[in-house]
Design an enzyme around this catalytic site. Structure first.
Site, PDB file in Angstrom:
ATOM      1  N   HIS A 251       0.752  -1.101   0.121  1.00  0.00           N
ATOM      2  CA  HIS A 251       0.021  -0.023   0.242  1.00  0.00           C
ATOM      3  C   HIS A 251       0.855   1.312  -0.205  1.00  0.00           C
ATOM      4  O   HIS A 251       0.417   2.139  -0.403  1.00  0.00           O
ATOM      5  CB  HIS A 251      -1.112  -0.121   1.298  1.00  0.00           C
ATOM      6  CG  HIS A 251      -1.965  -0.935   0.704  1.00  0.00           C
ATOM      7  ND1 HIS A 251      -2.121  -2.501   1.175  1.00  0.00           N
ATOM      8  CD2 HIS A 251      -3.227  -0.759  -0.035  1.00  0.00           C
ATOM      9  CE1 HIS A 251      -3.285  -2.749   0.755  1.00  0.00           C
ATOM     10  NE2 HIS A 251      -3.927  -2.013   0.012  1.00  0.00           N
TER      11      HIS A 251
ATOM     12  N   ARG B 232     -10.414   5.021  -2.512  1.00  0.00           N
ATOM     13  CA  ARG B 232      -9.984   4.088  -1.412  1.00  0.00           C
ATOM     14  C   ARG B 232     -10.097   5.052  -0.120  1.00  0.00           C
ATOM     15  O   ARG B 232      -9.457   5.711   0.287  1.00  0.00           O
ATOM     16  CB  ARG B 232      -8.336   3.785  -1.407  1.00  0.00           C
ATOM     17  CG  ARG B 232      -8.062   2.797  -2.578  1.00  0.00           C
ATOM     18  CD  ARG B 232      -6.757   2.589  -2.424  1.00  0.00           C
ATOM     19  NE  ARG B 232      -6.219   1.210  -3.156  1.00  0.00           N
ATOM     20  CZ  ARG B 232      -5.759   1.218  -4.268  1.00  0.00           C
ATOM     21  NH1 ARG B 232      -5.469   2.379  -5.071  1.00  0.00           N
ATOM     22  NH2 ARG B 232      -5.434   0.223  -4.961  1.00  0.00           N
TER      23      ARG B 232
ATOM     24  N   ARG C  52     -15.096   3.024  -2.181  1.00  0.00           N
ATOM     25  CA  ARG C  52     -15.133   1.776  -1.812  1.00  0.00           C
ATOM     26  C   ARG C  52     -14.971   1.930  -0.076  1.00  0.00           C
ATOM     27  O   ARG C  52     -14.524   2.865   0.437  1.00  0.00           O
ATOM     28  CB  ARG C  52     -13.824   1.258  -1.912  1.00  0.00           C
ATOM     29  CG  ARG C  52     -13.439  -0.310  -1.336  1.00  0.00           C
ATOM     30  CD  ARG C  52     -12.457  -1.010  -1.600  1.00  0.00           C
ATOM     31  NE  ARG C  52     -11.062  -0.211  -1.171  1.00  0.00           N
ATOM     32  CZ  ARG C  52      -9.972  -0.632  -1.554  1.00  0.00           C
ATOM     33  NH1 ARG C  52      -9.680  -1.481  -2.171  1.00  0.00           N
ATOM     34  NH2 ARG C  52      -8.809   0.000  -1.039  1.00  0.00           N
TER      35      ARG C  52
ATOM     36  N   GLU D 177     -12.194  -9.861  -4.911  1.00  0.00           N
ATOM     37  CA  GLU D 177     -10.626  -9.977  -4.626  1.00  0.00           C
ATOM     38  C   GLU D 177     -10.522 -11.560  -4.181  1.00  0.00           C
ATOM     39  O   GLU D 177      -9.461 -12.180  -4.267  1.00  0.00           O
ATOM     40  CB  GLU D 177     -10.328  -9.099  -3.697  1.00  0.00           C
ATOM     41  CG  GLU D 177     -10.374  -7.728  -4.064  1.00  0.00           C
ATOM     42  CD  GLU D 177     -10.378  -6.597  -2.914  1.00  0.00           C
ATOM     43  OE1 GLU D 177      -9.302  -6.002  -3.228  1.00  0.00           O
ATOM     44  OE2 GLU D 177     -11.152  -6.348  -2.073  1.00  0.00           O
TER      45      GLU D 177
ATOM     46  N   ASN E 278      -4.856  -6.899  -7.558  1.00  0.00           N
ATOM     47  CA  ASN E 278      -3.992  -6.910  -6.637  1.00  0.00           C
ATOM     48  C   ASN E 278      -4.186  -8.001  -5.566  1.00  0.00           C
ATOM     49  O   ASN E 278      -3.263  -8.629  -5.457  1.00  0.00           O
ATOM     50  CB  ASN E 278      -3.622  -5.454  -5.821  1.00  0.00           C
ATOM     51  CG  ASN E 278      -3.591  -4.095  -6.755  1.00  0.00           C
ATOM     52  OD1 ASN E 278      -3.144  -4.444  -7.880  1.00  0.00           O
ATOM     53  ND2 ASN E 278      -3.788  -3.394  -6.252  1.00  0.00           N
ATOM     54  N   ASP E 279      -5.402  -7.842  -5.144  1.00  0.00           N
ATOM     55  CA  ASP E 279      -5.701  -8.844  -4.051  1.00  0.00           C
ATOM     56  C   ASP E 279      -5.920 -10.267  -4.656  1.00  0.00           C
ATOM     57  O   ASP E 279      -5.558 -11.354  -4.269  1.00  0.00           O
ATOM     58  CB  ASP E 279      -6.482  -8.400  -2.992  1.00  0.00           C
ATOM     59  CG  ASP E 279      -6.066  -7.675  -1.906  1.00  0.00           C
ATOM     60  OD1 ASP E 279      -5.269  -8.001  -1.369  1.00  0.00           O
ATOM     61  OD2 ASP E 279      -6.779  -6.585  -1.627  1.00  0.00           O
TER      62      ASP E 279
ATOM     63  N   ARG F 277       1.394 -10.265  -1.702  1.00  0.00           N
ATOM     64  CA  ARG F 277       1.607  -9.097  -2.647  1.00  0.00           C
ATOM     65  C   ARG F 277       2.688  -8.212  -2.178  1.00  0.00           C
ATOM     66  O   ARG F 277       3.351  -7.370  -2.589  1.00  0.00           O
ATOM     67  CB  ARG F 277       0.338  -8.353  -3.037  1.00  0.00           C
ATOM     68  CG  ARG F 277      -0.430  -7.565  -1.589  1.00  0.00           C
ATOM     69  CD  ARG F 277      -1.582  -7.284  -1.719  1.00  0.00           C
ATOM     70  NE  ARG F 277      -1.743  -5.755  -2.263  1.00  0.00           N
ATOM     71  CZ  ARG F 277      -2.925  -4.825  -2.376  1.00  0.00           C
ATOM     72  NH1 ARG F 277      -3.931  -5.815  -2.323  1.00  0.00           N
ATOM     73  NH2 ARG F 277      -2.871  -3.845  -2.708  1.00  0.00           N
TER      74      ARG F 277
ATOM     75  N   CYS G 195     -10.180  -3.112 -11.389  1.00  0.00           N
ATOM     76  CA  CYS G 195      -9.359  -1.724 -10.642  1.00  0.00           C
ATOM     77  C   CYS G 195      -8.211  -2.123  -9.836  1.00  0.00           C
ATOM     78  O   CYS G 195      -7.696  -1.230  -9.054  1.00  0.00           O
ATOM     79  CB  CYS G 195     -10.580  -1.137  -9.701  1.00  0.00           C
ATOM     80  SG  CYS G 195     -10.794  -2.313  -8.374  1.00  0.00           S
TER      81      CYS G 195
END
Ligand code: PEP
Ligand code: MG
Length: 753
Positions: A366, A473, A509, A608, A631-632, A642, A679
């Site tokens: 992150h 986010r 989100r 995810e 990503n997840d 990750r 996304c």
């Protein structure tokens, strides 16, 4: 070295050392006086200083060995006991040196009569650039306090030499105490962009000029004050109030807390002060030891603990340095750190931050996402980085290629500036595309959305020509706050975002915390596998007050407007339904309370967790849309963390299993008429975006830096041809299809930037 008065003796020595250094005169003379002083203040028969010249260790000064050996005796890398000390970076104490297997006899030195040997590395910022040795005729065991005392002197000598205070050592400019030559490190490009700036170390060094302290009582007070402050901070964090957690788990905090009161640890720091060091230098010395031990440790558990200890050392050093540090940042700061949490990065004022260079770090962590959101280039995974940089160094950071140039030569700077100009021209070309549609050569329209997390990002919607915000986010606001943001603050942020987006859609989100995103005011328990633990929607469902509070803020902010809400890490249809029920309850509440509600409300799920891909039919009629967080999804799909540098890049989204999986999801969603977008960060990379469009995806949400690149790519590709090509590669078993896809793009003249 039998000190005259043990540690107290070394204080006298340090004072003399400072006098010698301050006296001026040729460097050689001062080194000679230094070894004489050490030998006479102690009862050593020999005191010698070896410094690295290129790859050899050269005898620079001695008291006790033959003077003619000075500058003549040179030891090859790893040669002899001196070489061993340099190689290991650790002290070596021997009562019977001549019988050690690594003993190497040099007749020109006349060292035959000396039985015992104590060597300590002259080390700074983990770089050994010399060795200091004392020897005695008689066989004797050097005590721990003697080893410590010599280490303290060596450390101070290291700092003084590095500062240039010794001047040019007899014209021997090759002696590199402080890195001064141009250097270049290659790592991984984490966040795109180019930057020229000035190095600033996240983990500070003890300030030069404050290494030796005359008043141990005052220094001890400073140390204890700082420790008290650190203790209070830790207590606050452990109790879950304010403070900044900086990505540290509760168990580590508990360990820190114990260490702060540990007599051994505190005793080591105080001993440093008693030996004549300042509080900062005493902490720095202990930190250097922790670091050396960590690098030598084979056992991963031990390594991790030593790593934690180093974090504590850094915390104390930062406290000693005072809070002013961060506000004293140079303009165009390039921040150097071993690793950074997202909140730590957000602590730095973005107006001054030009780039970030990390020794470690994971590409999908992150902190990287924060760097991208801030538009700050970031390069990671450069082993040895921190030992090669000095604060204030000129730095060129290449976030395109994943390189860091330290103290670059003018030619490098010029070439870099040339590239920066080209980049600017390219960006201007993308800017000219901003009002052109993202349509492929064969007429397929792709929706391009922005991933955002700060109000700052959304201001750029117009200049980027994005169709809206595909992922906002919301947790970033929580991460930069010292306490849970109040309803009013949350509502105000969401209103700002909706205002900036004008009539373009924004998908908010809900709070996605846990994993590597921790909130200081929300105490969580340490988990074995945080990425698989209590995070994202799981926290929202277990702590509904937190979720409802946020939903209330969103509904209020969007009164009379369109509102899109998305839940992170939904693993089953039941979870989605439970979360959606809270939206309905909050809507009822808003209607009853004010009669105000959004004009349209759409609620979606992030895909995810792979499990959700197997129950999409159960979402039909309940979810209004889906968004794949690659990503997840990829970390769970390949079972590869990750944020873990060792495995993060082991598997590629551009490989048959991942592409097949994504294609299957897209086909199902189409069959169910569920609007679907992507996304994750992958959507913003032209090659990945090309593949995704080939798989049939028509809505991509990405970091700001990707929009221009991807739009240019789309306008040069043929979606039908890409689909046919992808069909062909899905049976290819190579671990990565990156090369094959890039070859196709070249052949088809698709612009990849
Ligand atoms: C993702 O997982 O792909 C995603 C977009 O969410 P985040 O990166 O914030 O976890
Ligand atoms: Mg995610």
């Amino acid at each position: 070295m039998a000190t005259a008065g043990g540690i107290g003796g070394s204080r006298i020595l340090l004072r003399r050392l400072r006098e010698i250094m301050a006296a001026g005169g040729p460097a050689q003379e001062r080194l000679d006086r230094l070894v004489q002083t050490i030998a006479s203040t102690t009862v050593a028969d020999v005191c010698s200083i070896y410094l690295k010249r290129g790859r050899v260790l050269e005898l620079f000064a001695t008291e006790g060995l033959k003077p003619e050996a000075v500058h003549r005796t040179q030891l090859a890398e790893g040669e002899g006991l001196v070489g061993l000390v340099a190689e290991t970076g650790r002290p070596l104490s021997l009562a019977d040196a001549p019988h050690h297997p690594r003993f190497s006899y040099r007749p020109e030195t006349g060292e035959d009569p000396f039985q015992s040997f104590l060597g300590v590395p002259i080390v700074r910022a983990e770089r050994v650039f010399g060795v200091m040795v004392v020897q005695n005729r008689v066989a004797r065991v050097y005590g721990e306090d003697e080893v410590e005392a010599l280490q303290t002197i060596a450390m101070v000598l290291a700092e003084i030499t590095a500062s240039g205070a010794l001047g040019d050592l007899s014209g021997l400019t090759e002696v590199e105490a402080k890195p001064s030559r141009p250097d270049r490190l290659t790592g991984k490009a984490f966040s795109d962009g180019l930057a020229v700036g000035v190095a600033f170390l996240h983990e500070p060094h003890a300030p030069l000029g404050r290494l030796i302290a005359d008043d141990p009582v005052a220094e001890e007070v400073r140390l204890m004050d700082a420790m008290g402050q650190v203790r209070a901070d830790l207590d606050r964090m452990l109790e879950g109030e304010g403070g900044r957690l900086s990505g540290v788990s509760a168990e580590v905090l508990e360990t820190f807390r114990l260490m702060v009161d540990d007599e051994g640890f505190v005793g080591r720091l105080k001993a440093g002060i008693q030996a004549g060091l300042s509080a900062d230098a005493a902490v720095e010395r202990v930190r250097a030891e922790h670091r050396t031990r960590m690098q030598a440790a084979k056992d991963p558990y031990l390594r991790e603990r030593l790593n934690d200890l180093e974090d504590l050392d850094n915390r104390i050093l930062r406290t000693l340095a005072g809070k002013t540090r961060i506000t004293d940042l140079p303009d165009r700061t390039i921040l150097f750190a071993r690793d950074l949490g997202p909140a730590e990065l957000l602590d730095y004022p973005s107006s001054k931050l030009a780039g970030v260079a990390l020794e470690e770090g994971g590409a999908a962590s992150h902190a990287v996402i924060v760097a991208r959101a801030l538009g700050v280039p970031m390069v990671g995974r450069m082993p040895g980085l921190l030992s090669r940089v000095e604060p204030g160094d000129k730095v060129v950071l290449d976030g395109e290629r994943g390189e860091t140039w330290l103290r670059p030569e003018p030619a490098v700077l010029a070439a870099f500036e040339e590239r920066a100009k080209l980049r600017l021209a390219r960006e201007e070309a993308y800017a000219r595309l901003k009002d052109k549609p993202a349509v492929t050569l064969d007429g397929v329209k792709v929706t391009l959305l922005l991933n955002a997390g700060l109000a700052l990002d959304v201001q750029h919607l117009d200049e980027l020509g994005a169709d809206g915000v595909g992922l906002f986010r919301t947790e970033f606001q929580f991460m930069v706050s010292e306490a849970l943001p109040k309803l009013k603050a949350q509502t105000a942020l969401y209103e700002t975002i909706l205002d900036a987006a004008k009539d373009r859609p924004v998908t908010f989100r809900t709070l996605d915390i846990g994993g590597d995103k921790l909130l200081p005011y929300l105490s969580t328990q340490r988990e074995e596998n945080p990425a698989l633990g209590w995070r994202a929607l799981r926290i929202g469902l277990d702590r509904p007050a937190l979720l409802r509070y946020q939903l209330r803020a969103l509904i209020q902010a969007a009164a009379g407007r369109r509102l899109r809400i998305m839940f992170p890490l939904v693993a089953s249809a039941a979870e989605f339904e439970a979360a959606r029920a809270y939206v309905d309850r909050e809507l009822d509440w808003a209607r009853a309370r004010s009669g105000m509600e959004p004009s349209l409300i759409e609620v979606g799920a992030m895909l995810e967790a792979p499990s959700l891909a197997f129950c999409l039919d159960q979402l039909k009629g309940k979810a209004d849309f889906l968004s794949i967080g690659t990503n997840d999804l990829m970390q769970y799909f390949f079972a590869a963390d990750r944020g873990n540098a060792r495995v993060a890049d082991r598997y590629d989204l551009l490989s048959a299993p991942a592409l097949r999986f994504l294609k299957a999801i897209r086909e199902q969603a189409d069959a169910l008429a569920l609007p679907l977008s992507i996304c994750g960060e992958a959507a913003g990379r032209p090659l990945e975006a090309m593949a995704l469009i080939g798989l049939g995806f028509r809505s991509l949400s990405m970091p700001a830096t990707g929009i221009g690149l991807v739009k240019a790519m789309i306008r040069s590709m043929d979606a039908g041809a890409a689909a046919a090509m992808l069909e062909g590669v899905l049976s290819d078993s190579r671990p990565s299809l990156r090369g094959a896809l890039a070859a196709y793009a070249r052949e088809a003249e698709i612009a990849l930037g």
